[in-house]
Design a protein around this motif. Structure first.
Motif, short mmCIF file in Angstrom:
data_model
loop_
_atom_site.label_atom_id
_atom_site.label_comp_id
_atom_site.label_asym_id
_atom_site.label_seq_id
_atom_site.Cartn_x
_atom_site.Cartn_y
_atom_site.Cartn_z
N ALA A 328 44.24 46.67 34.13
CA ALA A 328 43.03 46.12 34.61
C ALA A 328 41.70 46.73 33.99
O ALA A 328 41.29 47.53 34.19
N VAL A 329 40.79 46.15 34.19
CA VAL A 329 39.01 46.38 33.35
C VAL A 329 38.37 45.34 34.91
O VAL A 329 38.54 44.09 35.36
N CYS A 330 37.10 45.87 35.30
CA CYS A 330 36.59 45.56 36.58
C CYS A 330 34.87 45.73 35.39
O CYS A 330 35.50 47.18 35.78
N VAL A 331 34.34 44.65 35.61
CA VAL A 331 33.09 45.29 35.27
C VAL A 331 31.73 44.56 36.02
O VAL A 331 32.01 43.69 36.75
N VAL A 332 30.95 45.65 36.89
CA VAL A 332 30.21 45.54 37.97
C VAL A 332 28.63 44.71 36.88
O VAL A 332 28.63 44.94 35.84
N GLY A 350 29.04 29.61 39.04
CA GLY A 350 30.36 29.57 38.69
C GLY A 350 31.64 30.64 38.97
O GLY A 350 32.90 30.99 38.25
N LEU A 351 31.29 30.69 40.19
CA LEU A 351 32.25 31.52 41.46
C LEU A 351 33.29 30.75 41.15
O LEU A 351 34.59 31.24 41.61
N GLU A 352 33.53 29.68 41.07
CA GLU A 352 34.96 28.54 41.44
C GLU A 352 35.52 28.99 39.71
O GLU A 352 36.34 28.27 40.26
N LYS A 353 35.44 28.90 39.13
CA LYS A 353 35.61 29.53 37.91
C LYS A 353 36.92 30.74 37.94
O LYS A 353 38.58 30.72 37.26
N PHE A 354 37.46 30.93 39.22
CA PHE A 354 37.79 32.61 39.21
C PHE A 354 38.86 31.56 40.56
O PHE A 354 40.15 32.49 40.31
N ALA A 355 38.35 31.03 40.85
CA ALA A 355 39.43 30.17 42.22
C ALA A 355 41.05 29.77 41.94
O ALA A 355 41.52 29.41 40.70
N GLY A 356 41.39 30.67 42.69
CA GLY A 356 43.43 31.38 42.47
C GLY A 356 43.62 31.37 41.77
O GLY A 356 45.33 31.40 41.34
N SER A 357 42.98 32.08 40.16
CA SER A 357 43.87 33.16 39.49
C SER A 357 43.94 34.29 40.33
O SER A 357 43.75 35.30 40.97
N ASP A 358 45.20 35.19 39.22
CA ASP A 358 46.26 36.16 39.53
C ASP A 358 45.51 37.08 38.54
O ASP A 358 46.32 37.92 38.50
N GLU A 359 45.10 36.64 37.09
CA GLU A 359 44.82 37.62 36.19
C GLU A 359 43.68 38.02 36.32
O GLU A 359 42.59 38.46 35.94
N TYR A 360 42.18 36.32 36.96
CA TYR A 360 40.88 36.99 36.91
C TYR A 360 40.57 37.16 38.75
O TYR A 360 40.80 36.49 39.17
N GLY A 388 45.57 42.62 32.19
CA GLY A 388 46.34 42.23 30.15
C GLY A 388 47.51 43.10 30.01
O GLY A 388 47.49 44.00 30.73
N LYS A 389 47.64 42.64 28.81
CA LYS A 389 48.48 42.95 28.89
C LYS A 389 48.97 44.49 28.20
O LYS A 389 49.20 46.04 28.81
N ASP A 390 47.41 45.02 28.41
CA ASP A 390 46.84 46.52 27.99
C ASP A 390 46.28 46.60 27.56
O ASP A 390 45.40 45.21 27.94
N LEU A 391 44.88 48.22 28.09
CA LEU A 391 43.93 47.77 28.42
C LEU A 391 42.79 47.43 27.31
O LEU A 391 41.42 47.11 27.95
N VAL A 392 43.07 47.24 26.40
CA VAL A 392 42.20 46.83 25.65
C VAL A 392 41.86 44.93 25.41
O VAL A 392 41.09 43.89 25.27
N THR A 393 42.88 44.21 25.78
CA THR A 393 43.12 42.63 26.01
C THR A 393 42.73 43.18 27.67
O THR A 393 42.23 41.69 27.45
N ALA A 394 42.60 43.88 28.57
CA ALA A 394 42.01 43.60 29.92
C ALA A 394 40.56 43.74 29.59
O ALA A 394 39.83 43.32 30.09
N ARG A 395 39.75 44.57 28.90
CA ARG A 395 38.34 44.37 28.64
C ARG A 395 38.02 43.41 28.03
O ARG A 395 37.25 42.68 28.52
N ALA A 396 38.68 42.77 27.16
CA ALA A 396 38.23 41.66 26.48
C ALA A 396 38.65 40.56 27.53
O ALA A 396 37.06 39.25 27.57
N ASN A 397 39.16 40.44 28.06
CA ASN A 397 39.04 39.56 29.64
C ASN A 397 38.53 39.39 30.13
O ASN A 397 37.29 38.86 30.74
N ALA A 398 37.78 40.75 30.60
CA ALA A 398 37.04 40.68 31.84
C ALA A 398 35.52 40.80 30.99
O ALA A 398 35.18 40.13 31.63
N TYR A 399 35.19 41.23 30.00
CA TYR A 399 34.09 40.30 28.94
C TYR A 399 33.78 39.55 29.40
O TYR A 399 32.56 38.34 29.70
N ALA A 400 34.92 38.91 28.81
CA ALA A 400 34.39 37.20 28.64
C ALA A 400 34.06 36.66 29.78
O ALA A 400 33.25 35.44 29.93
N ALA A 401 35.08 37.15 31.05
CA ALA A 401 34.96 36.44 32.31
C ALA A 401 33.89 36.84 33.08
O ALA A 401 33.18 36.09 33.85
#
Ligand code: AMP
Ligand code: GLY
Length: 423
Positions: A328-332, A350-360, A388-401
């Motif tokens: 998991a990666v957290c970007v402040v 844009g907060l509603e885009k995260f509702a109910g997700s267990d990945e984001y 994400g499955k690994d750190l690189v994927t989690a980082r890409a996902n966090a920055y996309a979000a």
């Protein structure tokens, strides 16, 4: 069960979210909470330092378990106040929270019990500190003894900087009484790792590792902040490091506290530095880390309320902690100008885009309601976490979000988790 959480940051939002997943819990309150926490808890307008009001509230609502998120109330003895009234509460008593509340105490403890840490001296007088610094090796580290919002640490490259540092901490009292005593410590180099743990006074259970980024700017430049982002696990926390820490640091700390008559129940946060001579303790905190919690708890499989209860009841030896085999990666997302000065009150979209997700996840740190809008209300506004499955994927996902969210003055670092490329 009814649960009360004390605090108002991203850490408390992550704790509240995790508690809301527990089968055992019907109702969550948070004092004082924030606009994000309000999605999973009823926020009550009581400050974290208003001990009498917190205790009265817990009695009135028949709260089964109170969880203290923040350091100030713990160091101030909030747990003792709850216990006096027979209320169940998770966190160290005042005599154990000193592990975070006084750096001189924690350094002396480590020395007495041979727990690896940097060499140090403690000073109560600015003249003596300055005399010592005349002949020291540089760089050197000065630390205010008491709580200073994580900012009472000065790394001094020259004698002049150190002399100015003593003046700032001990004479000008930049951090108030926290600087009456200072610790002067050997400068160490190496990777930093944060390890959170649950303790019941005797047994300690280690959570997965994490690393935070404390500086405000990309490439670890700029001022120290409360934390601009985190990733978990740390690829630098190898099996060898884990084995060393289990042998010389974790249980040794819990045993040392017990031997001093300061049984530690709650979370110990080990701030470690992986030096060429092996892992050493940089600091202890007596609570969950912020924003470490925002990457650690989303990966935890256990029912956290069961773990909290085991700590309170002294049955942690019956629990095995389990974490998902992912990252998991957290970007402040902060207000531009943090940590110095910044504007607030801007609408967050844009907060509603995260509702109910267990990945984001979007954990609120500084937000509030303005009518039916949610607006920025602090330096650190949100923590966007993705798995994400690994750190690189989690980082890409966090920055996309991070792109899903919009507010005026939005600021973030662009290199959270970049260190993992070197692993
Ligand atoms: P602390 O609040 O003690 O964790 O210190 C804040 C930050 O200062 C740490 O995360 C390190 O980056 C740095 N630091 C603290 N102590 C030392 C030390 N002895 N040597 C090098 N860096 C240090
Ligand atoms: N992230 C560091 C702390 O919580 O103190």
């Amino acid at each position: 069960m009814k649960v009360l959480i004390v605090g108002s940051g991203g850490r408390e939002h992550a704790i509240a979210w995790k508690v809301s997943k527990s089968e055992k819990v019907d109702k969550i309150y948070c004092a004082p909470g924030n606009a994000g926490i309000a999605e999973v808890a009823e926020c009550v307008n009581i400050g974290a330092m208003e001990f009498n009001k917190l205790v009265a509230f817990a009695k009135e609502k028949e709260i089964d378990l109170t969880i203290i998120g923040m350091d100030d109330p713990l160091v101030g003895g909030v747990v003792d106040e709850f216990e006096k009234e027979g209320l169940r509460v998770f966190g160290p008593r005042k005599n154990a929270a000193i592990l975070e509340g006084s750096k001189a105490f924690s350094k002396d403890l480590m020395k007495k019990y041979n727990i690896p840490t940097a060499a140090y001296e403690t000073f109560n007088s600015p003249e003596e500190a300055q005399k010592y610094l005349e002949t020291s090796k540089y760089p050197i580290v000065l630390k205010a003894d008491g709580l200073a919002l994580g900012k009472g640490v000065l790394i001094c490259n020259t004698k002049e900087e150190a002399m100015d540092g003593v003046k700032e901490l001990m004479l000008d009292k930049k951090f108030g009484a926290s600087g009456d005593t200072i610790v002067v410590e050997e400068f160490m180099t190496g990777r930093e790792v944060s390890v959170l743990s649950f303790c019941d006074g005797k047994t300690i259970r280690i959570m997965t590792s994490a690393q935070d980024h404390k500086r405000a700017g990309d490439g670890d430049t700029g001022l120290n902040t409360g934390g601009m982002g985190t990733f978990s696990p740390s690829p630098f926390y190898t099996d060898e490091v884990d084995e060393f820490c289990k042998k010389y640091i974790y249980q040794a700390t819990v045993d040392a506290m017990a031997a001093e008559g300061r049984e530690f129940k709650g979370v110990i946060f080990f701030g470690l530095m992986l030096t060429a001579e092996g892992p050493k303790v940089l600091e202890y905190n007596a609570r969950f880390g912020d924003p470490e919690t925002q990457v650690v708890l989303p990966r935890m499989k256990n029912d956290i309320v069961e773990v909290f209860e085991a700590c309170v009841d002294g049955t942690l030896d019956e629990i095995d902690l389990e974490f998902e085999d992912n990252a998991a990666v957290c970007v402040v997302l902060a207000s531009d100008g943090y940590p110095v000065s910044y504007e607030k009150g801007f609408e967050i979209k844009g907060l509603e885009k995260f509702a109910g997700s267990d990945e984001y996840f979007v954990f609120h740190a500084g937000s509030k309601f303005d009518g039916d809008k949610i607006v920025t209300n602090g330096g650190r506004v949100l923590g966007v976490t993705a798995k994400g499955k690994d750190l690189v994927t989690a980082r890409a996902n966090a920055y996309a979000a991070t792109e899903w969210i919009d507010f005026d003055n939005k600021y973030m670092r662009h290199d959270i988790g970049k260190a993992i490329d070197e692993a």
